[in-house]
Design an enzyme around this catalytic site. Sequence first.
Site, PDB file in Angstrom:
ATOM      1  N   ARG A 215     -71.287  68.526 -34.021  1.00  0.00           N
ATOM      2  CA  ARG A 215     -72.008  69.593 -33.328  1.00  0.00           C
ATOM      3  C   ARG A 215     -71.629  69.713 -31.859  1.00  0.00           C
ATOM      4  O   ARG A 215     -71.948  70.684 -31.225  1.00  0.00           O
ATOM      5  CB  ARG A 215     -73.511  69.329 -33.428  1.00  0.00           C
ATOM      6  CG  ARG A 215     -74.115  69.966 -34.654  1.00  0.00           C
ATOM      7  CD  ARG A 215     -75.513  69.478 -34.840  1.00  0.00           C
ATOM      8  NE  ARG A 215     -75.476  68.046 -35.125  1.00  0.00           N
ATOM      9  CZ  ARG A 215     -76.353  67.417 -35.914  1.00  0.00           C
ATOM     10  NH1 ARG A 215     -77.345  68.092 -36.454  1.00  0.00           N
ATOM     11  NH2 ARG A 215     -76.268  66.142 -36.137  1.00  0.00           N
TER      12      ARG A 215
ATOM     13  N   ASP B 131     -68.095  50.481 -49.980  1.00  0.00           N
ATOM     14  CA  ASP B 131     -68.944  49.330 -49.773  1.00  0.00           C
ATOM     15  C   ASP B 131     -68.026  48.361 -49.035  1.00  0.00           C
ATOM     16  O   ASP B 131     -67.168  47.732 -49.646  1.00  0.00           O
ATOM     17  CB  ASP B 131     -69.390  48.739 -51.121  1.00  0.00           C
ATOM     18  CG  ASP B 131     -70.330  47.556 -50.928  1.00  0.00           C
ATOM     19  OD1 ASP B 131     -70.265  46.926 -49.855  1.00  0.00           O
ATOM     20  OD2 ASP B 131     -71.113  47.265 -51.844  1.00  0.00           O
ATOM     21  N   HIS B 132     -68.184  48.282 -47.700  1.00  0.00           N
ATOM     22  CA  HIS B 132     -67.147  47.613 -46.909  1.00  0.00           C
ATOM     23  C   HIS B 132     -67.018  46.141 -47.283  1.00  0.00           C
ATOM     24  O   HIS B 132     -66.003  45.525 -47.015  1.00  0.00           O
ATOM     25  CB  HIS B 132     -67.410  47.775 -45.418  1.00  0.00           C
ATOM     26  CG  HIS B 132     -68.638  47.072 -44.949  1.00  0.00           C
ATOM     27  ND1 HIS B 132     -69.874  47.673 -44.947  1.00  0.00           N
ATOM     28  CD2 HIS B 132     -68.820  45.822 -44.495  1.00  0.00           C
ATOM     29  CE1 HIS B 132     -70.762  46.796 -44.507  1.00  0.00           C
ATOM     30  NE2 HIS B 132     -70.163  45.681 -44.215  1.00  0.00           N
TER      31      HIS B 132
ATOM     32  N   LYS C 158     -63.406  43.094 -47.862  1.00  0.00           N
ATOM     33  CA  LYS C 158     -63.192  41.823 -47.165  1.00  0.00           C
ATOM     34  C   LYS C 158     -62.278  40.921 -47.969  1.00  0.00           C
ATOM     35  O   LYS C 158     -62.396  40.805 -49.179  1.00  0.00           O
ATOM     36  CB  LYS C 158     -64.532  41.116 -46.937  1.00  0.00           C
ATOM     37  CG  LYS C 158     -65.372  41.780 -45.878  1.00  0.00           C
ATOM     38  CD  LYS C 158     -66.586  40.936 -45.564  1.00  0.00           C
ATOM     39  CE  LYS C 158     -67.425  41.565 -44.485  1.00  0.00           C
ATOM     40  NZ  LYS C 158     -66.744  41.585 -43.176  1.00  0.00           N
TER      41      LYS C 158
ATOM     42  N   GLU D  78     -79.146  37.931 -41.895  1.00  0.00           N
ATOM     43  CA  GLU D  78     -78.789  38.447 -40.584  1.00  0.00           C
ATOM     44  C   GLU D  78     -79.710  37.821 -39.566  1.00  0.00           C
ATOM     45  O   GLU D  78     -80.890  37.617 -39.837  1.00  0.00           O
ATOM     46  CB  GLU D  78     -78.930  39.966 -40.561  1.00  0.00           C
ATOM     47  CG  GLU D  78     -77.846  40.656 -41.353  1.00  0.00           C
ATOM     48  CD  GLU D  78     -78.128  42.132 -41.531  1.00  0.00           C
ATOM     49  OE1 GLU D  78     -77.863  42.897 -40.596  1.00  0.00           O
ATOM     50  OE2 GLU D  78     -78.659  42.502 -42.594  1.00  0.00           O
TER      51      GLU D  78
ATOM     52  N   ASP E 155     -81.334  48.355 -49.076  1.00  0.00           N
ATOM     53  CA  ASP E 155     -80.281  48.388 -48.073  1.00  0.00           C
ATOM     54  C   ASP E 155     -79.146  47.420 -48.420  1.00  0.00           C
ATOM     55  O   ASP E 155     -77.982  47.707 -48.148  1.00  0.00           O
ATOM     56  CB  ASP E 155     -80.877  48.031 -46.700  1.00  0.00           C
ATOM     57  CG  ASP E 155     -79.883  48.213 -45.561  1.00  0.00           C
ATOM     58  OD1 ASP E 155     -79.135  49.210 -45.600  1.00  0.00           O
ATOM     59  OD2 ASP E 155     -79.844  47.371 -44.645  1.00  0.00           O
TER      60      ASP E 155
ATOM     61  N   HIS F 139     -74.375  45.453 -51.847  1.00  0.00           N
ATOM     62  CA  HIS F 139     -73.552  44.275 -51.553  1.00  0.00           C
ATOM     63  C   HIS F 139     -73.822  43.119 -52.510  1.00  0.00           C
ATOM     64  O   HIS F 139     -72.909  42.541 -53.078  1.00  0.00           O
ATOM     65  CB  HIS F 139     -73.801  43.783 -50.126  1.00  0.00           C
ATOM     66  CG  HIS F 139     -73.601  44.818 -49.074  1.00  0.00           C
ATOM     67  ND1 HIS F 139     -72.600  45.761 -49.156  1.00  0.00           N
ATOM     68  CD2 HIS F 139     -74.256  45.074 -47.920  1.00  0.00           C
ATOM     69  CE1 HIS F 139     -72.655  46.544 -48.099  1.00  0.00           C
ATOM     70  NE2 HIS F 139     -73.653  46.156 -47.339  1.00  0.00           N
TER      71      HIS F 139
ATOM     72  N   LYS G 278     -83.602  40.011 -42.506  1.00  0.00           N
ATOM     73  CA  LYS G 278     -83.284  40.121 -41.085  1.00  0.00           C
ATOM     74  C   LYS G 278     -84.047  39.041 -40.337  1.00  0.00           C
ATOM     75  O   LYS G 278     -85.039  38.513 -40.836  1.00  0.00           O
ATOM     76  CB  LYS G 278     -83.691  41.503 -40.578  1.00  0.00           C
ATOM     77  CG  LYS G 278     -82.996  42.599 -41.366  1.00  0.00           C
ATOM     78  CD  LYS G 278     -82.650  43.755 -40.489  1.00  0.00           C
ATOM     79  CE  LYS G 278     -81.829  44.779 -41.239  1.00  0.00           C
ATOM     80  NZ  LYS G 278     -80.394  44.648 -40.986  1.00  0.00           N
TER      81      LYS G 278
END
Lengths: 303, 511
Positions: free
Chosen positions: B66, B202-203, B207, B241, B260, B265, B363
Amino acid sequence: MTELSDVTSAEIAAELVRARTRAGSPVMGMVLTLVVVTDEDGAEAAMDAARAASREHPARLLGVVLGDGRGRGHVDAHVRTGTGGSGEVALIRLRGEVVRHASSVVLPLLLPDAPVAVWWPADAPADPAADPLGALGQRRITDAAAATRRRTTVLRTQCGAYSPGDTDLAWTRLTRWRALLAASLDLHPGRVRSARVGAEAHSPSADLLAAWLELRLKITVERVTTSGPGITETSLTLADGEVRITRPGGGLATLSSPGRPDQSVALPRRELPDLLGEELRRLDEDEVYAALARRVGSRRRRT
Amino acid sequence: MSRSGVGGNPLRDERDRRLPRIAGPCGLVLFGVTGDLATKKIMPAIYDLASRGLLPPGFSLVGFARRDWDDQDFSRIVHDAVREHARTEFREEVWAQLSDGLRFVSGEFSDDQAFARLRRTIEELDERRGTGGNHVFYLSIPPRYFGDVVGQLKANGLAEDSGSAWRRLVVEKPFGHDLASARELNEVLEGVFPAEAVFRIDHYLGKETVQNILTTRFANEMFEPIWNSRYVDHVQITMAEDGGIGGRAGYYDGIGAARDVIQNHLLQLLALVAMEEPTSFSAESLRVEKQKVLESVSLPRRLDLAAARGQYAAGWAGGEKVAGFLEEDGVRKTSTTESYAALRLDVDTRRWAGVPFYLRTGKRLGRRVTEVAVTFKRAPHLPFGPHATEELTHNALVIRVQPDEGMTLRFGSKVPGTALEIRDVTMDFAYGSSFAEASPEAYERLILDVLLGEPPLFPRQREVELSWQILDPLIAHWADRGRPEQYPSGGWGPAGADALLQRDGRAWRRP
């Protein structure tokens, strides 16, 4: 960092273990031994390059400085564990009669089971595989472009003595050129009628590139001398035009091909750690280079 | 394929393993250029690919957003992102190759004219840069805009392959928030692009360590024979995390840890650990095996006993005073979203019958770590005195996905100096702290695979749906069970999660 004077291999090996324990971790994550055979002047630069390459391939680095061969044998060593996980380093200086028996010093220091690569950063033996140090490695890395003696014939001599596991950095330097040429021919199928390689007068890489094109394309390749640096141009003539890569400044190249706009492509001259990194990625015989070496080695001197 | 050239190209030789696969002529259109993902991952990965000589000459990157920018403004954004986050050294010639092909198109996702401009930009690139009509559309934007964007791409004729030219679509998670929404989203995407042209990133799957799970299992003789219920007691898959939700409250509140992280994952990791050997490493064979194992995953019937969830409470984590989940900016004070989730899953196959898979993520836990721990049974008979093996626990093989990529083997060993005392020791394989630094980022591999059109590392829609099928009952169960338990920040999760394993006579590993 520890200096050891007038020692044997066993003492060097013990110091490597002590250094590892002192560094806080007795874990060995190293995947190969890299033996660097050099003279005193080139030692520092060569070890720096080898250390940088061992960031990708954690290795035990054994620098072997061959000194003056006269007099009583004398072994000095400079031992340290690498920082940043890059393994262990021993720079071993030999002088006196032990210079002719360098492999007796190196053999006890090789990591168990792990592969061994031997690298001569400058002048290499005429027959690397027959050299006692070279015989320890499954991979023997020479660099015809860095030779200081017999510069014009060194590549041919080495190729003539080719044994499985030999490789030369002049070949490694070509990977990007070759990848780009192969990718261009993917888009332009059809017979290549002629080809030209332009490079500075002394360029083992250019000689190998020309030989590779001749071997693969079954044509004669014209070799043109330019002012460099390195290879400046390669062109393939097809039925409908020319695929040409020009790299006048050694960095950014231009790719021209029939029916397509000119494209710029980064083709930098690669640094030593990068080249060594590529060499150490595969430690079995490079069959493509083998075929090429047999061709270059059997060729008579160009007139 | 023959030695005299692959695919008719005499310069190609299958024995020539130095030659990298360079993608054919193409360009990438990036929607959402100012997000963290775009500037920290995608743009640097594109530069790194160029720097490794893997991008085709003429590769072009079009930004669409934008902002009221021109090409130069966009070029500055990319330049700064690359300078700051690229893995490889910044070199003028690499930048020169890339920057020639940067374009920016300004507009709203609903703006017809902006997409007409995008179409003209792409046509201009095909003509002036030789991108050959091959383009990737990378949606680095919230999923609610996907419909608008793919609709516009279709309306402007940008979505169809024509002749040999291809069009591909890349989307990032979340792939929906339950089975129904995942199907809905898929109808939007696959309604416009063919299934094989949609790449879901899905990063984790990019890996090196995750790819290495399959190599470890199937390239070796010593692991596979014990990789079953006869020897394995249970498997723990952890993604912890240390940070809180940071600025992601808007996204996170209402989504939670299970959706999430577990849905994508952790279930993908489970699939790789539990699957049978594929007949080859082709995308299709891998997909078949992953699908089979996901189809055999089941949730225990008593969900109240088989799962735990929590929210981190205010406290001290790693020497820092931190706010609790409910005090984070943008989180509703009454939120029942979980910041920690753990559950037990069973894999109903002959290989895994009776071997629970425990999955947990959260987390504000003790430290940042992702790992898979395969815990073995105790030896059926221990020919030692009653006190010799008090300190011996279960043998374990731990695959560390991040950080400190590597593998640890835990087994019993004699304590020196004692008559006979056996204790656990660890044997460690590290890729090497610096090997990790030299190895390509997940995004490099994934973006290159998209450009090459090689899908083995991308989950397909069926896998996404199966994952939701597994999780949906649990999320529904939690929806009417009040508030999640509070757990101390900086620790290893709520008491309920410990109880979950205790009921089975087991305990979580401290990663």
